[in-house]
Design a protein around this motif. Structure first.
Motif, short mmCIF file in Angstrom:
data_model
loop_
_atom_site.label_atom_id
_atom_site.label_comp_id
_atom_site.label_asym_id
_atom_site.label_seq_id
_atom_site.Cartn_x
_atom_site.Cartn_y
_atom_site.Cartn_z
N ARG A 1 0.84 -1.20 0.00
CA ARG A 1 0.00 0.00 0.00
C ARG A 1 0.87 1.25 0.00
NH1 ARG A 1 -5.79 -0.55 3.20
NH2 ARG A 1 -5.75 1.69 2.94
N LEU A 2 1.94 1.22 0.79
CA LEU A 2 2.82 2.39 0.84
C LEU A 2 3.51 2.60 -0.51
CD1 LEU A 2 4.17 4.68 2.35
CD2 LEU A 2 5.80 3.04 3.30
N GLN A 3 3.97 1.51 -1.10
CA GLN A 3 4.60 1.59 -2.42
C GLN A 3 3.65 2.24 -3.44
OE1 GLN A 3 5.70 -2.40 -3.63
NE2 GLN A 3 7.87 -1.81 -3.77
N ALA A 4 2.38 1.83 -3.39
CA ALA A 4 1.39 2.37 -4.33
C ALA A 4 1.16 3.86 -4.06
CB ALA A 4 0.07 1.60 -4.20
N LEU A 5 1.12 4.25 -2.80
CA LEU A 5 0.91 5.67 -2.46
C LEU A 5 2.09 6.52 -2.95
CD1 LEU A 5 -0.48 5.29 1.18
CD2 LEU A 5 -1.72 6.27 -0.77
N ILE A 6 3.30 5.99 -2.76
CA ILE A 6 4.49 6.73 -3.19
C ILE A 6 4.50 6.84 -4.73
CG2 ILE A 6 7.03 6.70 -3.30
CD1 ILE A 6 6.98 5.46 -0.45
N ALA A 7 4.17 5.73 -5.40
CA ALA A 7 4.14 5.74 -6.87
C ALA A 7 3.11 6.75 -7.37
CB ALA A 7 3.85 4.35 -7.40
N ALA A 8 1.93 6.78 -6.73
CA ALA A 8 0.87 7.70 -7.17
C ALA A 8 1.30 9.15 -6.94
CB ALA A 8 -0.42 7.41 -6.41
N GLU A 9 1.96 9.37 -5.82
CA GLU A 9 2.42 10.74 -5.51
C GLU A 9 3.46 11.19 -6.54
OE1 GLU A 9 2.98 12.23 -1.34
OE2 GLU A 9 5.09 12.07 -1.93
N GLN A 10 4.37 10.28 -6.87
CA GLN A 10 5.42 10.65 -7.83
C GLN A 10 4.85 10.82 -9.23
OE1 GLN A 10 8.59 7.87 -7.12
NE2 GLN A 10 9.25 9.00 -5.31
#
Ligand code: FES
Ligand SMILES: [Fe+2]
Length: 347
Positions: free
Chosen positions: A330-339
């Motif tokens: 979930r964190l990986q997905a949030l970081i990817a979406a933010e970037q």
């Protein structure tokens, strides 16, 4: 290291930001100077003077501003240069300020885009403010080696208590427990249920007249990136959760760097809540368990990982890893979406 930027991180417990003093912290690789203005409100500014990069935390707090100890420029809590002994003060001489907000006995900092810093996004840890002083303790368990996601894993997989803390927090229950995960928007809950077992050794020593057979549950609510509320309760075998004797704790991991973490811990409980002596004893026991058992293990893990990315090391996955893998994904997905959002905005 890629961090989630547009989110609140705990920078310190409120009581650690002492009026009249400057607190230096590294958060997400950034040096930050935290202080209180004369009206008590918090401020956080980049801890490197924009002139010759002297740490402003080594400067002098003069009311609502910090004077740099090297050549005397002064900056207020908004980051503006408000005094220049060598000429005019210009807007271009400002340093970066970070949004800060005090809630649930903690100072929260926003390292991302300032206009997105909405205090309503701070995870609900209101039980910390509601606890009586004699049933509350808090501290920073460590500021040191270990990636913050490794520390998050440590809480999201409580089976480790049976092996790393066999005589205190463990006892076998968490290995035998049945794990259930409930997804929600912005967080998830993972609960381990163990039925008809003897009470865990530490709790048995603290609570009078526990029955010999109990049902136990441990429930962690995880908020990205590393804020966790842990409820550990027991009931007489077969009884309802509403009568549980429980500890309700907070484990909060703020990345200092890729390989170091600020680990903030707070404890509350619903039994013997007026017992100050017990409160001290529990706090001391937790510190000892962490310092002698968790901390050395995570230091060893960090040494073996040597700064490599977790998935690149191809860890084997076990049934106990459901929650920790979910948090990482979930964190990986949030970081990817933010970037992706930042890249789209730049384009
Ligand atoms: S380094 Fe701060 S005023 Fe020169
Ligand atoms: Fe532990």
């Amino acid at each position: 290291m890629n961090y989630l930027l547009n989110t609140w991180y705990v920078a310190a417990w409120s009581h650690d930001v002492v009026p009249g003093a400057i607190l230096a912290r590294t958060i997400l690789d950034q040096p930050v100077a935290l202080f209180r203005r004369t009206d008590g409100t918090l401020a956080a500014i980049h801890d490197a003077c924009p002139h010759r990069f002297a740490p402003l935390s080594a400067g002098i707090l003069q009311g609502d501003r910090i004077a740099c100890r090297y050549h005397g420029l002064a900056f207020d809590g908004s980051g503006a240069c408000v005094f220049n002994p060598h000429g005019p003060t210009l807007r271009s001489m400002a340093t970066r300020a970070y949004p800060v907000h005090e809630a649930h006995r903690a100072a929260w900092i926003w390292m991302g885009e300032p206009d997105r810093a909405d205090p309503a996004l701070i995870p609900d840890l209101s039980y910390l403010s509601e606890a009586p002083e004699t049933a509350f303790s808090s501290g920073e368990l460590l500021s040191g080696p270990g990636n913050y996601e490794v520390f998050v894993d440590n809480i999201l997989d409580l089976s480790h208590t049976d092996y790393l803390h066999p005589d205190t927090l463990g006892g076998g229950a968490n290995t035998k427990a049945k794990q259930e995960i409930t997804e929600s928007d912005g967080f998830f809950d993972v609960t381990w249920y163990a039925r008809d077992i003897p009470p865990p050794p530490l709790l048995a020593s603290l609570v009078d007249s526990l029955p010999e057979r109990t049902d136990s549950f441990s429930r962690v609510r995880w908020f990205a990136p590393g804020v966790m509320k842990l409820v550990a309760g027991i009931v007489p075998a077969g009884a309802d959760e509403s009568v549980a004797v429980s500890n309700v704790n907070a484990h909060i991991m703020t990345p200092e760097t890729a390989r170091a973490t600020h680990y903030f811990f707070a404890a509350t409980r619903n039994y013997r809540t007026g017992d100050a002596e017990l409160n001290e004893r529990i706090a001391a026991t937790r510190k000892r368990i962490f310092a002698t058992e968790d901390k050395p293990m995570i230091e060893l893990v960090d040494a073996r990982m040597g700064g490599r990315e977790f998935w690149s090391m191809r860890p084997i996955l076990l049934s106990i890893d459901g929650a920790s893998v979910r948090a990482r994904r979930r964190l990986q997905a949030l970081i990817a979406a933010e970037q992706a959002g930042t890249a789209a905005a730049a384009a």
